[in-house]
Enzyme design. Structure first.
Site, PDB file in Angstrom:
ATOM      1  N   ILE A  18       0.827  -1.200   0.000  1.00 51.62           N
ATOM      2  CA  ILE A  18       0.000   0.000   0.000  1.00 51.62           C
ATOM      3  C   ILE A  18       0.863   1.253   0.000  1.00 51.62           C
ATOM      4  O   ILE A  18       0.577   2.218  -0.708  1.00 51.62           O
ATOM      5  CB  ILE A  18      -0.955  -0.012   1.212  1.00 51.62           C
ATOM      6  CG1 ILE A  18      -2.033  -1.094   1.029  1.00 51.62           C
ATOM      7  CG2 ILE A  18      -1.610   1.352   1.412  1.00 51.62           C
ATOM      8  CD1 ILE A  18      -2.910  -1.312   2.250  1.00 51.62           C
ATOM      9  N   TYR A 152      -2.073  -6.634  16.815  1.00 52.44           N
ATOM     10  CA  TYR A 152      -2.315  -5.888  15.583  1.00 52.44           C
ATOM     11  C   TYR A 152      -3.622  -5.108  15.676  1.00 52.44           C
ATOM     12  O   TYR A 152      -3.674  -3.906  15.377  1.00 52.44           O
ATOM     13  CB  TYR A 152      -2.355  -6.858  14.403  1.00 52.44           C
ATOM     14  CG  TYR A 152      -2.549  -6.179  13.060  1.00 52.44           C
ATOM     15  CD1 TYR A 152      -1.509  -5.500  12.441  1.00 52.44           C
ATOM     16  CD2 TYR A 152      -3.778  -6.222  12.412  1.00 52.44           C
ATOM     17  CE1 TYR A 152      -1.681  -4.880  11.215  1.00 52.44           C
ATOM     18  CE2 TYR A 152      -3.968  -5.603  11.188  1.00 52.44           C
ATOM     19  CZ  TYR A 152      -2.915  -4.938  10.600  1.00 52.44           C
ATOM     20  OH  TYR A 152      -3.101  -4.319   9.384  1.00 52.44           O
TER      21      TYR A 152
END
Length: 259
Positions: A18, A152
């Site tokens: 990304i 996460y």
């Protein structure tokens, strides 16, 4: 295309995935792009391929940010994209019962501390001009619980909230420094390759992983980059403290199905 002309943009973790897509789109929109990554070899190669500048940066290291502030003292856009899942070196438990404190802290150090330091750098580099755009890459995992990836999910949820805090702080100071977060779901980046492989069952694996997504496919890095371009541009000067989900309709209701 010149939506970002005259803008200096720093993108972290931009050697691949990304971050690289965002750096490429920014470059195509005539921005001056500083591509950063802790992987100096791949980062330099990615920057050379785009024709932009590379600066080595481990986002978890305060000294690295201090060095960047010396060599890039003013900036218009900062994208805090660099992050880890905790599974980069193989499987280790990341559920709430078995995760080791060391592993928990390692994920937060990169994802959350790195974003905090990136926002702090951005404010310092933008406040003289009194304007700028900070874009933090969170995740769908920052909006829902992930039992097998607790660190996460926690770190990405904290990024979501910190983005709003930064937005309000800058507004209170009277600066036109905006801060927003992007929340991608399943975006087809190299992080998925160990799960997908290149065998004859790759398509079936891909379909299974997005079976609950209403659009029934992975997203593409360019689809995330398109939102980043908008938030970086002067088209978004009234947008701050907002979050943007890029998830193929997943959070609209996983039972939804085009029909």
């Amino acid at each position: 295309m010149s939506r970002l002309s005259m803008k200096t943009c720093v993108v972290t973790g931009a050697a691949r995935g990304i971050g690289h897509a965002i750096a490429r789109r920014f470059h195509e929109e005539s921005a001056t792009v500083i591509l950063t990554d802790r992987d100096a070899e791949d980062g330099q190669a990615a920057a050379d391929a785009l024709g932009c500048r590379f600066e080595p940066l481990n986002v978890a290291e305060e000294a690295d940010w201090s060095r960047l502030a010396q060599v890039i003292p003013t900036v218009d856009v900062v994208v805090n994209n660099a992050g880890i899942t905790g599974f980069e070196d193989g499987f280790v438990p990341h559920d709430p019962e078995h995760a080791a404190l060391e592993d928990w802290r390692a994920v937060h150090r990169v994802n959350l501390d790195g974003t905090f330091l990136g926002c702090r750098y951005a404010i310092g580099a933008m406040k003289a001009a009194g304007a700028g755009s900070i874009i933090n890459i969170s995740s769908r995992s920052g909006l829902v619980g992930i039992p097998g990836a607790a660190a996460y999910a926690s770190s990405k949820a904290a990024i979501r909230n910190h983005s709003k805090t930064v937005a309000l702080y800058c507004a209170q100071k009277g600066w036109k420094i905006r801060c927003n977060s992007i929340h991608p779901a399943a975006i087809l980046t190299p992080i998925w390759e160990p799960m997908l492989g290149d065998g004859p069952d790759r398509a079936a694996k891909m379909a299974a992983l997005v079976a609950d997504t209403p659009l029934k496919r992975f997203g593409e890095p360019d689809e995330v980059a398109a939102i980043a371009v908008m938030l970086a541009s002067d088209e978004a000067t009234y947008i701050t403290g907002s979050e943007f989900n890029i998830d193929g309709g997943l959070l609209a209701g996983s039972a939804a199905s085009p029909g």
